[in-house]
Design an enzyme around this catalytic site. Structure first.
Site, mmCIF file in Angstrom:
data_model
loop_
_atom_site.group_PDB
_atom_site.id
_atom_site.type_symbol
_atom_site.label_atom_id
_atom_site.label_comp_id
_atom_site.label_asym_id
_atom_site.label_seq_id
_atom_site.Cartn_x
_atom_site.Cartn_y
_atom_site.Cartn_z
ATOM 1 N N PRO A 1 0.721 -1.380 -0.202
ATOM 2 C CA PRO A 1 0.087 -0.148 -0.077
ATOM 3 C C PRO A 1 0.732 1.222 0.012
ATOM 4 C CG PRO A 1 -0.042 -0.867 2.302
ATOM 5 C CD PRO A 1 0.692 -1.885 1.185
ATOM 6 N N HIS B 1 -4.812 -1.044 8.733
ATOM 7 C CA HIS B 1 -3.500 -0.434 9.083
ATOM 8 C C HIS B 1 -3.291 -0.093 10.512
ATOM 9 C CE1 HIS B 1 -0.231 1.483 7.871
ATOM 10 N NE2 HIS B 1 -0.683 2.687 6.973
ATOM 11 N N ALA C 1 -0.477 0.357 11.392
ATOM 12 C CA ALA C 1 1.434 0.659 11.142
ATOM 13 C C ALA C 1 1.411 2.228 10.989
ATOM 14 C CB ALA C 1 1.985 0.008 10.361
ATOM 15 N N ASN C 2 2.705 2.493 11.035
ATOM 16 C CA ASN C 2 2.872 4.010 10.256
ATOM 17 C C ASN C 2 2.559 5.045 11.159
ATOM 18 O OD1 ASN C 2 3.792 2.126 8.245
ATOM 19 N ND2 ASN C 2 3.415 3.473 6.839
ATOM 20 N N ASN D 1 5.297 9.389 11.984
ATOM 21 C CA ASN D 1 4.284 10.224 12.584
ATOM 22 C C ASN D 1 4.536 10.335 14.127
ATOM 23 O OD1 ASN D 1 3.047 10.995 10.365
ATOM 24 N ND2 ASN D 1 2.100 8.922 10.068
ATOM 25 N N TYR E 1 -0.743 5.661 12.292
ATOM 26 C CA TYR E 1 -2.113 6.085 12.530
ATOM 27 C C TYR E 1 -3.071 5.429 13.658
ATOM 28 C CZ TYR E 1 -0.369 7.324 8.050
ATOM 29 O OH TYR E 1 0.395 8.119 7.187
ATOM 30 N N THR F 1 0.121 5.644 -0.327
ATOM 31 C CA THR F 1 -0.591 6.780 -0.509
ATOM 32 C C THR F 1 -0.220 7.537 -1.809
ATOM 33 O OG1 THR F 1 -1.283 6.914 1.949
ATOM 34 C CG2 THR F 1 -1.272 8.997 0.685
#
Length: 358
Positions: free
Chosen positions: A23, A174, A176-177, A234, A179, A25
């Site tokens: 995935p 999701h 991860a990352n 993030n 969020y 964005t």
């Protein structure tokens, strides 16, 4: 024969190869609805046995970035049908990644009446792009009430049902990352004192409740999840209990019986290396499919597939400028480089205009 290009199994699905498109964005969905160029983008890349879409919000509250798609409305669901139809005609499978951005959002990017929510009212460091006001600081999010936690779980369920209606083969949660789902995992972003905060068991509760509700609604064989232990995205960073938390989470996800864990290692982008002991613990505690991603080339992918370290391997950035990546791997054709300036800009440039080998 190279194992990478042989057929693979994912639950009750047969994949034409072991290659997964990760995935990414791309911010091309005007009005948060995926249009024709989005369908073309995925169609071009359907040499992959499995495509996992860009992060797609299950809620108006989760549309934190400019021009990212959702799958909570009828219009969005109908638009995604065009994407899944084109991908299936190329004999590829496709999961939609459900990404609620949580505190990584801004009211300038959200629809009216939507709000920036998080486990706790703790602002993330850094700035984000808004089409209306350029770069702005992250806001202080609203701490989710118990009712908002339950309604958010139901938003994930509705989005998952919409995904099946739209023709997706499944959904990837999701977590991860940095969020929303991962925000519950980290003591720096989750300082709740109720049953969703404090101990490891409490911090993983929200993810497990979402995963159970979604798998109950659409089937565990259609439910996957993405995790990024030791990531540094993030404003979430590794913490003392990272290993123990992800080990227990993998065990509990295994008990739910979901079809895969997609484990991403961001060390190729400057994050800390994922601890080998944590990868081993996740692999040992989770008995279904393990997808690995993060800085792979075809040779390293082949090695991890043959050793049993991975069941499938996901490639992200190589797919950007190389829509026919599998052909290039097979024919050992050098890969093109992507244009960084057009990663998140609207329109076709740097999106669907990269040439095919043919």
């Amino acid at each position: 024969m190279s194992l990478l290009f042989e057929k693979a199994k994912l639950g009750n699905l047969e994949l034409k190869n072991h290659v997964v498109m990760a995935p990414m964005t791309r911010s091309r969905s005007i009005g948060n609805v995926p249009g024709e160029i989005v369908a073309t983008y995925y169609e071009q890349r359907s040499e992959a046995g499995l495509i996992i879409t860009e992060g797609t919000s299950p809620s108006p509250n989760g549309l934190g970035y400019a021009r990212i798609p959702g799958i909570f409305s009828k219009e969005q669901t109908e638009a995604w049908k065009v994407v899944t139809d084109k991908v299936h005609k190329k004999d590829s499978k496709i999961f939609v990644q459900l990404m609620h951005t949580g505190r990584i959002g801004h009211e300038f990017n959200l629809p009216k009446s939507a709000k920036v929510l998080a486990p706790s009212a703790i602002m993330a460091k850094g700035k984000m792009w808004t089409d209306s006001n350029g770069m702005v600081d992250h806001p202080t999010p609203k701490e989710m009430s118990k009712d908002e936690i339950q309604s958010t779980i139901q938003e994930f369920v509705l989005a998952s049902k919409n995904a099946i209606t739209a023709g997706f083969d499944g959904v990837e949660l999701h977590a991860a990352n940095g969020y929303l789902l991962e925000q519950f995992l980290h003591p720096s972003s989750n300082q709740r004192t109720d049953e969703y905060g404090g101990s490891i068991e409490n911090r993983i509760r929200f993810i497990l409740e979402v995963a159970k509700a979604v798998s109950d609604a659409i089937g565990k064989e259609k439910t996957g999840i993405r995790l990024s232990p030791y990531g540094a995205f993030n404003d979430l960073f590794p913490f003392e209990e990272t290993h123990d938390e992800y080990s227990l989470l993998a065990q509990k996800l295994n008990e739910l019986g979901i079809v895969y864990i997609h484990l991403v290692d961001h060390s190729s982008m400057g994050a800390p290396t994922v601890e080998p002991k944590t990868v081993s613990a996740i692999r040992n505690n989770f008995k279904q499919t393990l997808i690995l991603s993060g800085g792979y080339d075809s040779e390293r992918a082949e090695a991890d597939l043959k050793s049993g370290n991975a069941n499938l391997v996901a490639f992200g950035k190589p797919f950007l400028a190389n829509p026919d990546l599998v052909t290039k791997f097979q024919k050992k054709i050098p890969l093109a480089k992507f244009d960084e300036a057009t990663l998140y800009t609207p329109g076709e440039k740097g999106y669907i205009d990269y040439p095919l080998v043919s």
